[in-house]
Design a protein around this motif. Structure first.
Motif, short mmCIF file in Angstrom:
data_model
loop_
_atom_site.label_atom_id
_atom_site.label_comp_id
_atom_site.label_asym_id
_atom_site.label_seq_id
_atom_site.Cartn_x
_atom_site.Cartn_y
_atom_site.Cartn_z
N ILE A 51 85.31 64.78 -20.60
CA ILE A 51 86.75 65.06 -20.63
C ILE A 51 87.43 63.69 -20.62
O ILE A 51 87.23 62.92 -19.68
CB ILE A 51 87.19 65.89 -19.42
CG1 ILE A 51 86.49 67.26 -19.43
CG2 ILE A 51 88.72 66.06 -19.41
CD1 ILE A 51 86.73 68.10 -18.20
N SER A 52 88.19 63.39 -21.66
CA SER A 52 88.78 62.05 -21.75
C SER A 52 90.27 62.08 -22.03
O SER A 52 90.75 62.89 -22.82
CB SER A 52 88.07 61.27 -22.87
OG SER A 52 88.68 60.00 -23.04
N ASP A 53 90.96 61.15 -21.39
CA ASP A 53 92.37 60.90 -21.67
C ASP A 53 92.44 60.21 -23.03
O ASP A 53 91.43 59.70 -23.52
CB ASP A 53 92.91 59.99 -20.55
CG ASP A 53 94.42 59.79 -20.63
OD1 ASP A 53 95.08 60.51 -21.39
OD2 ASP A 53 94.92 58.91 -19.91
N THR A 83 95.34 65.09 -22.36
CA THR A 83 96.34 64.08 -22.67
C THR A 83 97.76 64.61 -22.61
O THR A 83 97.97 65.83 -22.66
CB THR A 83 96.06 63.51 -24.08
OG1 THR A 83 97.05 62.55 -24.40
CG2 THR A 83 96.04 64.60 -25.13
N THR A 84 98.71 63.72 -22.52
CA THR A 84 100.12 64.09 -22.62
C THR A 84 100.54 64.19 -24.09
O THR A 84 101.61 64.67 -24.41
CB THR A 84 101.02 63.03 -21.94
OG1 THR A 84 100.67 61.76 -22.47
CG2 THR A 84 100.82 63.04 -20.44
N GLU A 85 99.67 63.71 -24.99
CA GLU A 85 99.96 63.73 -26.43
C GLU A 85 99.84 65.15 -26.97
O GLU A 85 98.77 65.73 -26.98
CB GLU A 85 98.95 62.86 -27.20
CG GLU A 85 98.98 61.41 -26.85
CD GLU A 85 100.07 60.65 -27.57
OE1 GLU A 85 100.72 61.22 -28.48
OE2 GLU A 85 100.30 59.48 -27.21
N ALA A 86 100.97 65.69 -27.43
CA ALA A 86 100.92 67.06 -27.97
C ALA A 86 101.13 67.07 -29.48
O ALA A 86 101.11 68.11 -30.11
CB ALA A 86 101.98 67.92 -27.29
N VAL A 103 93.48 69.49 -24.52
CA VAL A 103 94.21 70.11 -23.42
C VAL A 103 95.37 69.18 -23.06
O VAL A 103 95.17 68.00 -22.81
CB VAL A 103 93.29 70.34 -22.19
CG1 VAL A 103 94.09 70.91 -21.02
CG2 VAL A 103 92.14 71.27 -22.56
N VAL A 104 96.59 69.71 -23.06
CA VAL A 104 97.76 68.89 -22.81
C VAL A 104 98.12 68.91 -21.32
O VAL A 104 98.11 69.96 -20.68
CB VAL A 104 98.96 69.38 -23.67
CG1 VAL A 104 100.22 68.58 -23.36
CG2 VAL A 104 98.61 69.26 -25.15
N LYS A 105 98.40 67.71 -20.77
CA LYS A 105 98.82 67.59 -19.38
C LYS A 105 100.32 67.92 -19.31
O LYS A 105 101.03 67.60 -20.23
CB LYS A 105 98.65 66.15 -18.88
CG LYS A 105 97.27 65.61 -18.84
CD LYS A 105 97.36 64.13 -18.46
CE LYS A 105 96.06 63.39 -18.70
NZ LYS A 105 96.19 61.95 -18.51
N PRO A 106 100.81 68.48 -18.23
CA PRO A 106 100.03 68.97 -17.10
C PRO A 106 99.28 70.24 -17.49
O PRO A 106 99.82 71.05 -18.23
CB PRO A 106 101.11 69.26 -16.04
CG PRO A 106 102.35 69.51 -16.82
CD PRO A 106 102.24 68.70 -18.08
N PHE A 107 98.07 70.38 -16.99
CA PHE A 107 97.25 71.51 -17.38
C PHE A 107 97.08 72.46 -16.19
O PHE A 107 97.24 72.08 -15.05
CB PHE A 107 95.87 71.03 -17.85
CG PHE A 107 95.05 70.43 -16.73
CD1 PHE A 107 94.14 71.20 -16.04
CD2 PHE A 107 95.23 69.11 -16.36
CE1 PHE A 107 93.40 70.65 -15.00
CE2 PHE A 107 94.51 68.55 -15.32
CZ PHE A 107 93.59 69.33 -14.64
N GLN A 108 96.73 73.70 -16.50
CA GLN A 108 96.40 74.67 -15.46
C GLN A 108 94.89 74.58 -15.23
O GLN A 108 94.13 74.60 -16.20
CB GLN A 108 96.74 76.09 -15.91
CG GLN A 108 98.22 76.30 -16.15
CD GLN A 108 99.03 76.10 -14.89
OE1 GLN A 108 98.64 76.49 -13.80
NE2 GLN A 108 100.17 75.43 -15.03
N ALA A 115 88.26 76.15 -21.10
CA ALA A 115 87.83 75.26 -22.19
C ALA A 115 86.43 74.71 -21.90
O ALA A 115 85.57 74.66 -22.78
CB ALA A 115 88.83 74.11 -22.37
N VAL A 116 86.20 74.32 -20.65
CA VAL A 116 84.90 73.77 -20.25
C VAL A 116 83.79 74.80 -20.45
O VAL A 116 82.76 74.53 -21.05
CB VAL A 116 84.95 73.28 -18.78
CG1 VAL A 116 83.54 73.01 -18.24
CG2 VAL A 116 85.80 72.03 -18.66
#
Length: 122
Positions: A51-53, A83-86, A103-108, A115-116
């Protein structure tokens, strides 16, 4: 045996939140503070998922992802970009580099675990 997940993010708080979410779900977690640091963790041990930013100092997530895909031992390791990048441009850049999910931050936490569980191989 627990599955191992590598979390790569320059934010300590994000690593803690993601790490806790994954550990509570029974995964083992390794942390990298950026792409350069994370590459040192890819030392031949089995890693089931990364999982990477995207935006990080030293080496950004997309460059890191491209490097991972060059490594025979990790070529097929699924990668989730967190990431925050959408924007669609970044997403398609990520997909062409080999990211399996975005997956976009903020995430649930539930969204992350979903996803994992879809990507991690049994």
């Amino acid at each position: 045996m627990a599955k191992t997940i590598l979390i790569v993010d320059d934010s300590t708080s994000i690593r803690q939140v993601v790490g806790m979410t994954l550990k509570n779900a029974g995964y083992e977690v390794i942390e990298g503070v950026d792409g350069v640091d994370a590459l040192t963790k890819l030392d031949g041990r089995k890693i089931h998922l990364i999982i990477s930013d995207v935006n990080m100092p030293n080496m950004d997530g997309l460059t890191f992802l491209k490097q991972v895909k060059q490594m025979p031992a990790y070529k097929f390791t699924p990668v989730i970009m967190l990431t925050t990048e959408a924007g669609d441009n970044k997403k398609s850049e990520g997909q062409s580099a080999g990211a399996k999910a975005w997956v976009v931050k903020p995430f649930q936490p539930a969204q992350m675990l979903n996803a994992v569980s879809k990507l991690i191989l049994p």
